[in-house]
Design a protein around this motif. Structure first.
Motif, mmCIF file in Angstrom:
data_model
loop_
_atom_site.group_PDB
_atom_site.id
_atom_site.type_symbol
_atom_site.label_atom_id
_atom_site.label_comp_id
_atom_site.label_asym_id
_atom_site.label_seq_id
_atom_site.Cartn_x
_atom_site.Cartn_y
_atom_site.Cartn_z
ATOM 1 N N VAL A 191 0.836 -1.204 0.000
ATOM 2 C CA VAL A 191 0.000 0.000 0.000
ATOM 3 C C VAL A 191 0.870 1.253 0.000
ATOM 4 O O VAL A 191 0.765 2.114 -0.882
ATOM 5 C CB VAL A 191 -0.921 -0.001 1.241
ATOM 6 N N GLN A 192 1.753 1.348 0.980
ATOM 7 C CA GLN A 192 2.501 2.584 1.167
ATOM 8 C C GLN A 192 3.535 2.837 0.080
ATOM 9 O O GLN A 192 3.805 3.996 -0.254
ATOM 10 C CB GLN A 192 3.156 2.566 2.554
ATOM 11 N N ASP A 193 4.087 1.790 -0.502
ATOM 12 C CA ASP A 193 5.062 1.980 -1.577
ATOM 13 C C ASP A 193 4.418 2.548 -2.839
ATOM 14 O O ASP A 193 5.123 3.045 -3.726
ATOM 15 C CB ASP A 193 5.786 0.670 -1.903
ATOM 16 N N GLN A 194 3.094 2.480 -2.931
ATOM 17 C CA GLN A 194 2.372 3.070 -4.061
ATOM 18 C C GLN A 194 1.856 4.474 -3.741
ATOM 19 O O GLN A 194 1.119 5.062 -4.532
ATOM 20 C CB GLN A 194 1.200 2.168 -4.456
ATOM 21 N N GLY A 195 2.226 4.988 -2.564
ATOM 22 C CA GLY A 195 1.826 6.337 -2.195
ATOM 23 C C GLY A 195 0.460 6.435 -1.556
ATOM 24 O O GLY A 195 -0.052 7.544 -1.349
ATOM 25 N N ALA A 196 -0.157 5.302 -1.238
ATOM 26 C CA ALA A 196 -1.456 5.306 -0.574
ATOM 27 C C ALA A 196 -1.268 5.214 0.935
ATOM 28 O O ALA A 196 -0.268 4.672 1.420
ATOM 29 C CB ALA A 196 -2.318 4.149 -1.072
ATOM 30 N N ALA A 197 -2.230 5.726 1.673
ATOM 31 C CA ALA A 197 -2.199 5.648 3.129
ATOM 32 C C ALA A 197 -2.720 4.288 3.578
ATOM 33 O O ALA A 197 -3.715 3.790 3.053
ATOM 34 C CB ALA A 197 -3.045 6.759 3.734
ATOM 35 N N LEU A 198 -2.065 3.716 4.563
ATOM 36 C CA LEU A 198 -2.532 2.474 5.167
ATOM 37 C C LEU A 198 -3.236 2.813 6.474
ATOM 38 O O LEU A 198 -2.632 3.359 7.399
ATOM 39 C CB LEU A 198 -1.371 1.531 5.454
#
Length: 220
Positions: free
Chosen positions: A69-76
């Motif tokens: 999730v976070q490596d794609q720039g989305a918030a977890l």
């Protein structure tokens, strides 16, 4: 987890997507499809729901999925387990009623996102906003998996979008809900765990949802 655009500039800025997972017991079972889904559209956040377990197991499950999730720039965001957010390195938590939200604020704020759903009334939503919610969610299912009608959710989203600056998330119960919620002014569209049962898989569901948001941008 920022909203797209400003309501003073565009009547209906194109929303971003907010994915909701099933209750995860085995991270390996969802790693591939979750990673593909996050890459398939403009995903702002993923709400990770975890099957009941001891704290260490919950932390390990969340850590196994966090990079996807976070490596794609989305918030977890973690669902209803604010106490392990820091241990996981998650971006925040989502709480499913106003009481749980208020109890979690001391743990989450100011460093992490605190979102609130399970808002039965307009008053509850305003209380969450006044307490410091980073977003409010409308239309999410209750513990019995009951949710308001689409018309009721659209009405609540439109009311909020007209009057308040704090972002709102409109919960889509299926793919057909996406465009009406976007048109009502939702800042984010939550795609429930139904996307993991989508006939062509969650990545296709996310891509289809993204496609259905496109006319909102053109109309703005």
């Amino acid at each position: 987890m920022a909203s797209r655009g400003n309501r003073t500039e565009h009547k209906h800025p194109i929303p971003r997507l907010y994915l909701v997972t099933p209750a995860v017991a085995e991270p390996a079972a969802v790693q591939k499809v979750l990673g593909a889904a996050v890459k398939s559209g403009d995903v702002a956040a993923v709400l990770l729901r975890l099957a009941a377990a001891d704290e260490r197991t919950l932390i390990n499950r969340a850590k196994a999925l966090a990079p996807l999730v976070q490596d794609q720039g989305a918030a977890l965001l973690l669902d209803d387990v604010p106490d392990i957010v820091a241990h996981v390195g998650a971006d925040g938590a989502h709480l499913n009623d106003i009481a749980a939200f208020e109890a979690a604020l001391g743990t989450l704020k100011p460093a992490r996102i605190a979102g609130c759903g399970g808002l039965q009334t307009r008053h509850d939503a305003m209380l969450a906003a006044e307490a410091g919610a980073d977003y409010v969610m409308f239309g999410d299912p209750d513990q019995r998996q009951h949710r308001p009608s689409l018309d009721a959710v659209v009405e609540r989203v439109a009311w909020w979008a007209e009057l308040f600056e704090i972002p709102c998330v409109g919960f889509a119960g299926d793919i057909e809900d996406v465009a009406p919620l976007a048109d009502a002014g939702a800042d984010f569209i939550a795609l429930g765990d139904w996307i993991f049962d989508y006939p062509q898989g969650p990545a296709v569901a996310v891509a289809e949802a993204t496609h259905r948001l496109a006319p909102v941008e053109a109309a703005g």
